[in-house]
Design a protein around this motif. Structure first.
Motif, PDB file in Angstrom:
ATOM      1  N   GLY A 132       0.819  -1.204   0.000  1.00 14.26           N
ATOM      2  CA  GLY A 132       0.000   0.000   0.000  1.00 14.26           C
ATOM      3  C   GLY A 132       0.850   1.249   0.000  1.00 14.26           C
ATOM      4  O   GLY A 132       0.990   1.914   1.021  1.00 14.26           O
ATOM      5  N   GLY A 133       1.431   1.571  -1.162  1.00 13.42           N
ATOM      6  CA  GLY A 133       2.347   2.707  -1.219  1.00 13.42           C
ATOM      7  C   GLY A 133       1.743   3.983  -0.672  1.00 13.42           C
ATOM      8  O   GLY A 133       2.405   4.747   0.021  1.00 13.42           O
ATOM      9  N   ALA A 134       0.450   4.218  -0.987  1.00 20.13           N
ATOM     10  CA  ALA A 134      -0.238   5.401  -0.463  1.00 20.13           C
ATOM     11  C   ALA A 134      -1.271   5.043   0.587  1.00 20.13           C
ATOM     12  O   ALA A 134      -1.392   5.729   1.602  1.00 20.13           O
ATOM     13  CB  ALA A 134      -0.910   6.168  -1.600  1.00 20.13           C
ATOM     14  N   PHE A 135      -2.045   3.962   0.349  1.00 20.71           N
ATOM     15  CA  PHE A 135      -3.179   3.656   1.231  1.00 20.71           C
ATOM     16  C   PHE A 135      -3.280   2.153   1.465  1.00 20.71           C
ATOM     17  O   PHE A 135      -3.063   1.343   0.562  1.00 20.71           O
ATOM     18  CB  PHE A 135      -4.484   4.152   0.605  1.00 20.71           C
ATOM     19  N   PHE A 136      -3.660   1.802   2.706  1.00 21.60           N
ATOM     20  CA  PHE A 136      -3.908   0.407   3.067  1.00 21.60           C
ATOM     21  C   PHE A 136      -5.092   0.355   4.020  1.00 21.60           C
ATOM     22  O   PHE A 136      -5.216   1.206   4.911  1.00 21.60           O
ATOM     23  CB  PHE A 136      -2.680  -0.192   3.764  1.00 21.60           C
ATOM     24  N   ASN A 137      -5.993  -0.606   3.816  1.00 20.40           N
ATOM     25  CA  ASN A 137      -7.023  -0.836   4.831  1.00 20.40           C
ATOM     26  C   ASN A 137      -7.049  -2.296   5.240  1.00 20.40           C
ATOM     27  O   ASN A 137      -6.818  -3.201   4.439  1.00 20.40           O
ATOM     28  CB  ASN A 137      -8.399  -0.335   4.396  1.00 20.40           C
ATOM     29  N   ASP A 138      -7.296  -2.507   6.533  1.00 23.36           N
ATOM     30  CA  ASP A 138      -7.293  -3.846   7.088  1.00 23.36           C
ATOM     31  C   ASP A 138      -8.503  -4.635   6.604  1.00 23.36           C
ATOM     32  O   ASP A 138      -9.580  -4.078   6.339  1.00 23.36           O
ATOM     33  CB  ASP A 138      -7.340  -3.792   8.621  1.00 23.36           C
ATOM     34  N   ALA A 139      -8.341  -5.942   6.518  1.00 21.09           N
ATOM     35  CA  ALA A 139      -9.472  -6.806   6.229  1.00 21.09           C
ATOM     36  C   ALA A 139     -10.523  -6.628   7.315  1.00 21.09           C
ATOM     37  O   ALA A 139     -10.215  -6.595   8.504  1.00 21.09           O
ATOM     38  CB  ALA A 139      -9.014  -8.259   6.164  1.00 21.09           C
ATOM     39  N   GLY A 140     -11.769  -6.456   6.911  1.00 16.97           N
ATOM     40  CA  GLY A 140     -12.845  -6.263   7.869  1.00 16.97           C
ATOM     41  C   GLY A 140     -13.143  -4.813   8.177  1.00 16.97           C
ATOM     42  O   GLY A 140     -14.150  -4.510   8.819  1.00 16.97           O
ATOM     43  N   ALA A 141     -12.286  -3.891   7.725  1.00 15.73           N
ATOM     44  CA  ALA A 141     -12.565  -2.468   7.919  1.00 15.73           C
ATOM     45  C   ALA A 141     -13.691  -2.042   6.981  1.00 15.73           C
ATOM     46  O   ALA A 141     -13.870  -2.618   5.911  1.00 15.73           O
ATOM     47  CB  ALA A 141     -11.319  -1.639   7.645  1.00 15.73           C
ATOM     48  N   PRO A 142     -14.464  -1.028   7.358  1.00 13.07           N
ATOM     49  CA  PRO A 142     -15.512  -0.539   6.456  1.00 13.07           C
ATOM     50  C   PRO A 142     -14.934  -0.098   5.110  1.00 13.07           C
ATOM     51  O   PRO A 142     -13.764   0.274   5.011  1.00 13.07           O
ATOM     52  CB  PRO A 142     -16.103   0.641   7.222  1.00 13.07           C
ATOM     53  N   THR A 143     -15.763  -0.127   4.101  1.00 15.84           N
ATOM     54  CA  THR A 143     -15.329   0.207   2.749  1.00 15.84           C
ATOM     55  C   THR A 143     -14.916   1.675   2.651  1.00 15.84           C
ATOM     56  O   THR A 143     -15.726   2.569   2.912  1.00 15.84           O
ATOM     57  CB  THR A 143     -16.462  -0.064   1.742  1.00 15.84           C
ATOM     58  N   PRO A 144     -13.665   1.970   2.286  1.00 15.53           N
ATOM     59  CA  PRO A 144     -13.262   3.366   2.095  1.00 15.53           C
ATOM     60  C   PRO A 144     -13.833   3.914   0.793  1.00 15.53           C
ATOM     61  O   PRO A 144     -14.064   3.169  -0.165  1.00 15.53           O
ATOM     62  CB  PRO A 144     -11.737   3.288   2.036  1.00 15.53           C
ATOM     63  N   VAL A 145     -14.048   5.214   0.762  1.00 11.85           N
ATOM     64  CA  VAL A 145     -14.604   5.874  -0.417  1.00 11.85           C
ATOM     65  C   VAL A 145     -13.668   7.007  -0.828  1.00 11.85           C
ATOM     66  O   VAL A 145     -13.376   7.902  -0.028  1.00 11.85           O
ATOM     67  CB  VAL A 145     -16.015   6.427  -0.146  1.00 11.85           C
ATOM     68  N   PHE A 146     -13.209   6.957  -2.078  1.00 11.00           N
ATOM     69  CA  PHE A 146     -12.353   7.997  -2.630  1.00 11.00           C
ATOM     70  C   PHE A 146     -13.071   8.648  -3.806  1.00 11.00           C
ATOM     71  O   PHE A 146     -13.520   7.951  -4.715  1.00 11.00           O
ATOM     72  CB  PHE A 146     -11.018   7.421  -3.100  1.00 11.00           C
TER      73      PHE A 146
ATOM     74  N   GLY B 147       0.250  -3.459  -4.104  1.00  8.62           N
ATOM     75  CA  GLY B 147      -0.477  -2.205  -4.205  1.00  8.62           C
ATOM     76  C   GLY B 147       0.368  -0.953  -4.184  1.00  8.62           C
ATOM     77  O   GLY B 147       0.468  -0.289  -3.159  1.00  8.62           O
ATOM     78  N   GLY B 148       0.939  -0.601  -5.340  1.00  6.00           N
ATOM     79  CA  GLY B 148       1.743   0.609  -5.381  1.00  6.00           C
ATOM     80  C   GLY B 148       0.959   1.847  -4.992  1.00  6.00           C
ATOM     81  O   GLY B 148       1.450   2.712  -4.275  1.00  6.00           O
ATOM     82  N   GLY B 149      -0.286   1.940  -5.481  1.00 11.98           N
ATOM     83  CA  GLY B 149      -1.150   3.039  -5.081  1.00 11.98           C
ATOM     84  C   GLY B 149      -1.958   2.706  -3.849  1.00 11.98           C
ATOM     85  O   GLY B 149      -1.886   3.401  -2.836  1.00 11.98           O
TER      86      GLY B 149
ATOM     87  N   ARG C 175      -7.810  -4.434   1.413  1.00 12.21           N
ATOM     88  CA  ARG C 175      -8.163  -5.762   1.911  1.00 12.21           C
ATOM     89  C   ARG C 175      -9.586  -5.810   2.453  1.00 12.21           C
ATOM     90  O   ARG C 175     -10.097  -6.873   2.755  1.00 12.21           O
ATOM     91  CB  ARG C 175      -7.176  -6.186   2.998  1.00 12.21           C
ATOM     92  N   GLY C 176     -10.216  -4.639   2.594  1.00 11.56           N
ATOM     93  CA  GLY C 176     -11.580  -4.591   3.115  1.00 11.56           C
ATOM     94  C   GLY C 176     -12.572  -4.038   2.114  1.00 11.56           C
ATOM     95  O   GLY C 176     -13.624  -3.543   2.499  1.00 11.56           O
TER      96      GLY C 176
ATOM     97  N   PRO D  88      -7.079  -8.159  -3.689  1.00 11.91           N
ATOM     98  CA  PRO D  88      -7.337  -9.578  -3.873  1.00 11.91           C
ATOM     99  C   PRO D  88      -8.517 -10.068  -3.036  1.00 11.91           C
ATOM    100  O   PRO D  88      -8.624  -9.761  -1.849  1.00 11.91           O
ATOM    101  CB  PRO D  88      -6.031 -10.239  -3.407  1.00 11.91           C
ATOM    102  N   ASP D  89      -9.422 -10.757  -3.692  1.00  9.95           N
ATOM    103  CA  ASP D  89     -10.515 -11.458  -2.998  1.00  9.95           C
ATOM    104  C   ASP D  89     -11.476 -10.524  -2.281  1.00  9.95           C
ATOM    105  O   ASP D  89     -12.142 -10.933  -1.329  1.00  9.95           O
ATOM    106  CB  ASP D  89      -9.958 -12.485  -1.994  1.00  9.95           C
ATOM    107  N   VAL D  90     -11.564  -9.243  -2.696  1.00 10.52           N
ATOM    108  CA  VAL D  90     -12.547  -8.327  -2.120  1.00 10.52           C
ATOM    109  C   VAL D  90     -13.231  -7.578  -3.256  1.00 10.52           C
ATOM    110  O   VAL D  90     -12.749  -7.549  -4.384  1.00 10.52           O
ATOM    111  CB  VAL D  90     -11.914  -7.309  -1.138  1.00 10.52           C
ATOM    112  N   ASN D  91     -14.358  -6.975  -2.949  1.00  4.55           N
ATOM    113  CA  ASN D  91     -15.079  -6.192  -3.938  1.00  4.55           C
ATOM    114  C   ASN D  91     -14.567  -4.758  -3.941  1.00  4.55           C
ATOM    115  O   ASN D  91     -14.672  -4.049  -2.950  1.00  4.55           O
ATOM    116  CB  ASN D  91     -16.581  -6.204  -3.637  1.00  4.55           C
TER     117      ASN D  91
END
Length: 231
Positions: A150-164, A178-180, A184-185, A208-211
């Motif tokens: 996650g060069g810029a952003f990372f979210n943990d598995a199970g965290a709410p869906t981030p919106v950009f 994930g360069g950008g 995972r959530g 991977p493996d998430v929507n």
């Protein structure tokens, strides 16, 4: 509570600031007019927010924070944090999130994250890490940040869906995923540009493996050993 800063220029810190232990809004004169910077006194993050507070930063540059663990510029484990019209530059953390480690509800508006990094061998999120709570970012640029994942952003598995929305991820790098962004959530990106990022897997985005939902986004010029734009 409201705290307004009328100083201009660079405020060089010689030691860590006191913890933010109140619900408070910090108002600066604009990111180009005031920089709060770790200068001496060892390594420390710039702002540590006590749990369950509501805090807003507006109109600052936060620079050169250095946490041994998480959140080089700002760390908060719960509550709500809004950052608006701010620049985060040259912050770093040894484990997670060179700029902001978020465990609560995070709102980012009209901000820039530049050259922040995870400085350890295995680090996630050069700029922003979402551990829990919501994350919404609008009209912001994340550029030149770096981490192992996650060069810029990372979210943990199970965290709410981030919106950009209307965000740019450019020239960020990750040694693995994930360069950008490493999502995972799950995640939603609208009208975003993801360009010239690099990683071994998922040069632009690794999800991977998430929507992950992308609408009217541009992914171009990202590089990786596999899945250069989107994994």
């Amino acid at each position: 509570m409201r705290c307004s800063f009328y100083h201009y220029g660079r405020r060089n810190l010689a030691s860590a600031l006191p913890d933010v232990d109140k619900n408070i809004t910090f108002i600066g004169p604009g990111a180009s007019n005031l920089t709060i910077r770790r200068n001496s006194g060892g390594n420390y993050r710039l702002f540590n927010i006590i749990p369950d507070r509501t805090v807003r930063f507006d109109g600052f540059t936060l620079a050169n924070g250095n946490a041994s663990d998480q959140g080089g510029a700002i760390y908060f484990s719960s509550g709500s944090l809004t950052v608006a019209n701010c620049v985060f530059v040259d912050n770093q953390a040894g484990l997670i999130a060179g700029a902001i480690r978020s465990g609560g509800n995070l709102v980012v508006t009209n901000c820039q994250f530049v050259n922040n990094r995870g400085s350890g061998v295995q680090t996630t999120a050069g700029a922003i890490s979402q551990a829990g709570g919501s994350c919404a970012s609008t009209n912001s640029t994340l550029m030149g940040n770096q981490a192992s994942g996650g060069g810029a952003f990372f979210n943990d598995a199970g965290a709410p869906t981030p919106v950009f929305t209307n965000c740019t991820f450019s020239a960020n790098t990750a040694t693995v995923y994930g360069g950008g962004l490493w999502i995972r959530g799950g995640g939603t990106l609208g009208n975003c540009t993801i360009t010239n990022n690099s990683a071994s897997i998922g040069g632009g985005i690794s999800a991977p493996d998430v929507n992950a939902t992308l609408k009217n986004c541009i992914l171009v010029g990202n590089t990786g050993d596999s899945d250069a734009n989107l994994d």
